[in-house]
Every structure is written in structure tokens, then in C-alpha cells.
Design an enzyme around this catalytic site. Structure first.
Site, PDB file in Angstrom:
ATOM      1  N   CYS A  81       0.863  -1.187   0.000  1.00 44.19           N
ATOM      2  CA  CYS A  81       0.000   0.000   0.000  1.00 44.19           C
ATOM      3  C   CYS A  81       0.897   1.233   0.000  1.00 44.19           C
ATOM      4  O   CYS A  81       1.656   1.442   0.937  1.00 44.19           O
ATOM      5  CB  CYS A  81      -0.882  -0.014   1.241  1.00 44.19           C
ATOM      6  SG  CYS A  81      -2.136   1.244   1.165  1.00 44.19           S
ATOM      7  N   GLU A 124      -4.781  -8.260  -3.861  1.00 40.61           N
ATOM      8  CA  GLU A 124      -5.211  -8.034  -2.474  1.00 40.61           C
ATOM      9  C   GLU A 124      -4.489  -6.827  -1.908  1.00 40.61           C
ATOM     10  O   GLU A 124      -3.340  -6.550  -2.269  1.00 40.61           O
ATOM     11  CB  GLU A 124      -4.884  -9.293  -1.661  1.00 40.61           C
ATOM     12  CG  GLU A 124      -5.175  -9.219  -0.184  1.00 40.61           C
ATOM     13  CD  GLU A 124      -3.942  -8.988   0.683  1.00 40.61           C
ATOM     14  OE1 GLU A 124      -4.084  -9.044   1.906  1.00 40.61           O
ATOM     15  OE2 GLU A 124      -2.839  -8.723   0.149  1.00 40.61           O
ATOM     16  N   ARG A 171      -9.709 -10.267   9.939  1.00 48.83           N
ATOM     17  CA  ARG A 171      -8.725  -9.604   9.068  1.00 48.83           C
ATOM     18  C   ARG A 171      -9.459  -9.073   7.846  1.00 48.83           C
ATOM     19  O   ARG A 171      -9.914  -9.847   7.003  1.00 48.83           O
ATOM     20  CB  ARG A 171      -7.635 -10.604   8.669  1.00 48.83           C
ATOM     21  CG  ARG A 171      -6.389  -9.965   8.077  1.00 48.83           C
ATOM     22  CD  ARG A 171      -5.301 -11.010   7.835  1.00 48.83           C
ATOM     23  NE  ARG A 171      -4.034 -10.413   7.424  1.00 48.83           N
ATOM     24  CZ  ARG A 171      -3.089  -9.991   8.259  1.00 48.83           C
ATOM     25  NH1 ARG A 171      -3.255 -10.106   9.565  1.00 48.83           N
ATOM     26  NH2 ARG A 171      -1.988  -9.443   7.800  1.00 48.83           N
ATOM     27  N   ARG A 173      -9.601  -7.214   4.369  1.00 51.78           N
ATOM     28  CA  ARG A 173      -8.754  -6.870   3.222  1.00 51.78           C
ATOM     29  C   ARG A 173      -9.640  -6.678   1.991  1.00 51.78           C
ATOM     30  O   ARG A 173     -10.705  -7.278   1.889  1.00 51.78           O
ATOM     31  CB  ARG A 173      -7.734  -7.995   2.942  1.00 51.78           C
ATOM     32  CG  ARG A 173      -6.663  -8.154   4.017  1.00 51.78           C
ATOM     33  CD  ARG A 173      -5.725  -6.970   4.063  1.00 51.78           C
ATOM     34  NE  ARG A 173      -4.636  -7.090   5.011  1.00 51.78           N
ATOM     35  CZ  ARG A 173      -4.656  -6.625   6.251  1.00 51.78           C
ATOM     36  NH1 ARG A 173      -5.752  -6.047   6.724  1.00 51.78           N
ATOM     37  NH2 ARG A 173      -3.594  -6.744   7.031  1.00 51.78           N
TER      38      ARG A 173
END
Length: 409
Positions: A81, A124, A171, A173
């Protein structure tokens, strides 16, 4: 049915590969893993130990020539990212040069330079991608969508919290799939109803059922060139126009907020705990309990910065020790090591409080036991790998569903 060939980028310790090859419908034909600014390439060493070194590349992907990467049906990866803004365009070039070191543009370069680009993409990232940067909410994702549109791909995306579908870790994502315009899935998406695709018929909706919670779908076009998008998209907007589910085809976004629709079995933290003797290093000395309690507890206090500036600081308390009858909190890269921390997992046992072992962290990401165990790799490093990894079960489910959709047409 023949297996789909896969290029795996930003491979880490191989979460995508585990999930896809577990379905027996995919074969990784080339992989790349490079950790910048570290001398020993620990993740790559683990990857090679588990999957072999053949067709694995441990070099900076931005320096790897596209010609050495074999053709494949699908390109996958959890890319870093970063700031995806467009730095400059060059006359007489392909029109776009992204910022150096921003690895999104390495994916873009490979797709644009290949004579036979992959027909499918499976990527992802962290879910804040949908709303970054803070002064132009959603700009980074808009640049990504438009750059893939320019290369002939339609995209569908969904933010998935693994625990919402019975997996052992909370989690969240964003996962997105790309369909090249030469594929039957692209044509089906183009002809279909976007709301139905997002909520019932699409790959994500089939793999992870969800219900739309918005009364209407938000639709808008992204027509600008990448430089204009980079400079102008949603300037001053307080909210991102992108919701947690969406499709983008032919320059038009359709997006809605969905909620998970799952009623199956759930795996919780106690289900992954090791049976038998746990090494002493994972138990917290009693004289450290107050430090852990302070860090995990609620706070309202005045703090002083290094500059001498005083400010009020507050944060809520966390469940301490961690609840065993729920999915675990998100593993982060700082999970390992003995030092007290707000974010590390701590459980109560009949021998006192302890941290989680590397094997338990692997299980929370649905990796095989001992996957990251290798001479020269510390327990702290193994925890770091799991903080960077994805939940293998999510990849496996999307991969299986994608394969089925391709072969149903």
C-alpha cells in the site's frame, strides 16, 4: 480440465500459492519476492524452502524485465500500500510513468508490455485503499481502476473480513478480480445487471454471499486521463465514493455497501491453540503484567511531545486477555517478541498469561503448521511474516469459485 497458470508477485511466504494450489486447479509458473532494504531475504528463503527455487525470482520487481516472466492465465499478488499518484507523463511513451518505487506500476508495466497478458487478475490490499489519500478520498483506487480499464480489464472488488465467513481471524482486506475483455466473464459482466453481479451472480458473491444494504447502487463514470485523475479526483471530498463492493467496466463504476450473509461453522481462537507443552519464552513474567495491563487499558492522560508540546491523549480499553470464544484480532507485523504491547495477542492459560506461538499464528492465517519454520528464522520474524500474510482460506475460496465460473461458460 487443465490447470490455470499463475504468476505470483509480492509472494511473501506464499499465501496466494497455498490457497490456489490447494484447489488443484492452479499452477504457479513464476514467482517474485523481494524485501527492499534487508540484506537477508528471509521471506524468499522460506518460499524457496517450501516450493523450490525453480522459476522463483528474488530480485526487485521494478528491475525485472518483462521478457523473462512467462505467459500465464492469471496474475496474483498482495502489493504494498503506497501513494499511487501519477508522477509524470512522457510524450511519445505509453503515456504514463508512475512514481519510482511504487510497485503498482510494476504490475501495470508487466500487463502493458506482455504480448499475451494474463486473462485474469487476482489482487489483495488493505481496505483503506478505497479511501486513500485523506485529501482526495478514493483517488488511489480510481487511478488503479482506470489504469486497468485502459489495459482492457473489468474489475470487481469486495472488502472481506475472514472472520465474517467462519475463519479464525478478524482480518479485513480488499480483494479484486480483473477480467480481460477477451474473456467470456468480461462479456457476461458487461451484459449483466451490476447489482445482481455484486450480490448474487458474480465471483465474489458466489464465493462469499452478501446482501446489499443500500437502497440504490451508486454509479458514476471515470473518464479522465490518469494525470487529471491524480490531480483532481474527489478533491476536498470528505467521503470516498467507493463502497465495500463494486464493479468497474468500460469506464463506469457501480458500487454498493454489502453485509456478509453466512450461517456456517465458525472457528475461534481456542480452536487453533497448541496442545501440549509451550516453551517458557511465550509466558509473560508476572512482574510484567502491570505493563501489559496499562498498554491494553483505557487511557486519558496528558502527554508531552519531544518538542515540549503538551496534548491530551485518550484511547479505549481492549479485551485483555484475548477472548478465546471469538475469532482473533488482526495479526500485525509487530506481533513477535517479548516486549509488552497493546497489539500483541495474550491468552489466559492455567499456567498464567502467554503470547501466541508461531504455529498458532500460522493457523490463524490458515497456513500449514511449521510453514515458516526454517534454520536462521527467528520466532519474531515468523510472527512478522504472519502479520504481512493473508488468510489462505479466502484465497482458496475465491480461486475455486473463479475456476468454476471460467469453466461453466
Amino acid at each position: 480440465m487443465k490447470k490455470l497458470k499463475v504468476i505470483e508477485l509480492f509472494a511473501g511466504v506464499g499465501g496466494f500459492r497455498l490457497g490456489l494450489e490447494d484447489t488443484e486447479h492452479f499452477e504457479v509458473v513464476w514467482s517474485n519476492q523481494w524485501e527492499p532494504s534487508t540484506k537477508t531475504q528471509h521471506a524468499s528463503l522460506v518460499y524457496e524452502a517450501r516450493f523450490g527455487s525453480e522459476n522463483h525470482c528474488n530480485e526487485d520487481i521494478s528491475e525485472v524485465k518483462t521478457a523473462i516472466i512467462p505467459d500465464a492465465d492469471i496474475l496474483v499478488g498482495g502489493f504494498p500500500c503506497q501513494d499511487y499518484s501519477v508522477a509524470t507523463t512522457l510524450q511519445n511513451s505509453k503515456g504514463l510513468i508512475g512514481k519510482k518505487g511504487v510497485l503498482w506500476w510494476s504490475i501495470h508495466r508487466i500487463l502493458s508490455e506482455k504480448k499475451n497478458p494474463p486473462k485474469y487478475l487476482f489482487l489483495e490490499n488493505v481496505d483503506r485503499l478505497l479511501k486513500s489519500p485523506s485529501n482526495q478520498r478514493g483517488r488511489d483506487f480510481a487511478i488503479m481502476l482506470k489504469s486497468l480499464d485502459n489495459l482492457g480489464y473489468a474489475i470487481e472488488w469486495r472488502v472481506i473480513n475472514a472472520a465474517d465467513y467462519g475463519m479464525p481471524q478478524r482480518r479485513r482486506r480488499i480483494f479484486f478480480l480483473g477480467y480481460h475483455k477477451s474473456t467470456a466473464l468480461y462479456k457476461k459482466l458487461k451484459k449483466g445487471n451490476p447489482e445482481e453481479w455484486m450480490c448474487t451472480t458474480g465471483t465474489m458473491a458466489t464465493a462469499f454471499p452478501a446482501t446489499s444494504t443500500s437502497s440504490k447502487i451508486n454509479s458514476f463514470t471515470i473518464e479522465e486521463d490518469l494525470v487529471t485523475l491524480s490531480e483532481e479526483f474527489n478533491k476536498g471530498g470528505k467521503l470516498s465514493p467507493f463502497q465495500n463492493s463494486g464493479v468497474f467496466i468500460n469506464g463506469t463504476v457501480h458500487t454498493t455497501k454489502t453485509t456478509p450473509n453466512y450461517h456456517g461453522k465458525r472457528v475461534v481462537l481456542k480452536d487453533v491453540l497448541e496442545k501440549g507443552k509451550i516453551p517458557d519464552e511465550f509466558f509473560i513474567p508476572e512482574n510484567d503484567y502491570p505493563k501489559w495491563e496499562y498498554l491494553k487499558g483505557a487511557k486519558k492522560e496528558t502527554r508531552t511531545a519531544k518538542t515540549g508540546f503538551s496534548y491530551n491523549y485518550s484511547e479505549g480499553g481492549m479485551i485483555f486477555p484475548d477472548a478465546l470464544d471469538n475469532a482473533s484480532r488482526t495479526i500485525i507485523t509487530g506481533e513477535g517478541g517479548k516486549s509488552p504491547s497493546r497489539f500483541k495477542h495474550v491468552i489466559q492459560t492455567n499456567k498464567g498469561l502467554r503470547r501466541l506461538t508461531p504455529k498458532e499464528l500460522e493457523r490463524l492465517n490458515m497456513f500449514p503448521d511449521h510453514h515458516t519454520q526454517l534454520d536462521g528464522i527467528s520466532n519474531t520474524k515468523r510472527a512478522f511474516f504472519m502479520g504481512n500474510a493473508l488468510v489462505v482460506g479466502v484465497v482458496q475460496k475465491i480461486g475455486q469459485t473463479l475456476f468454476d465460473k471460467i469453466n461453466d461458460l
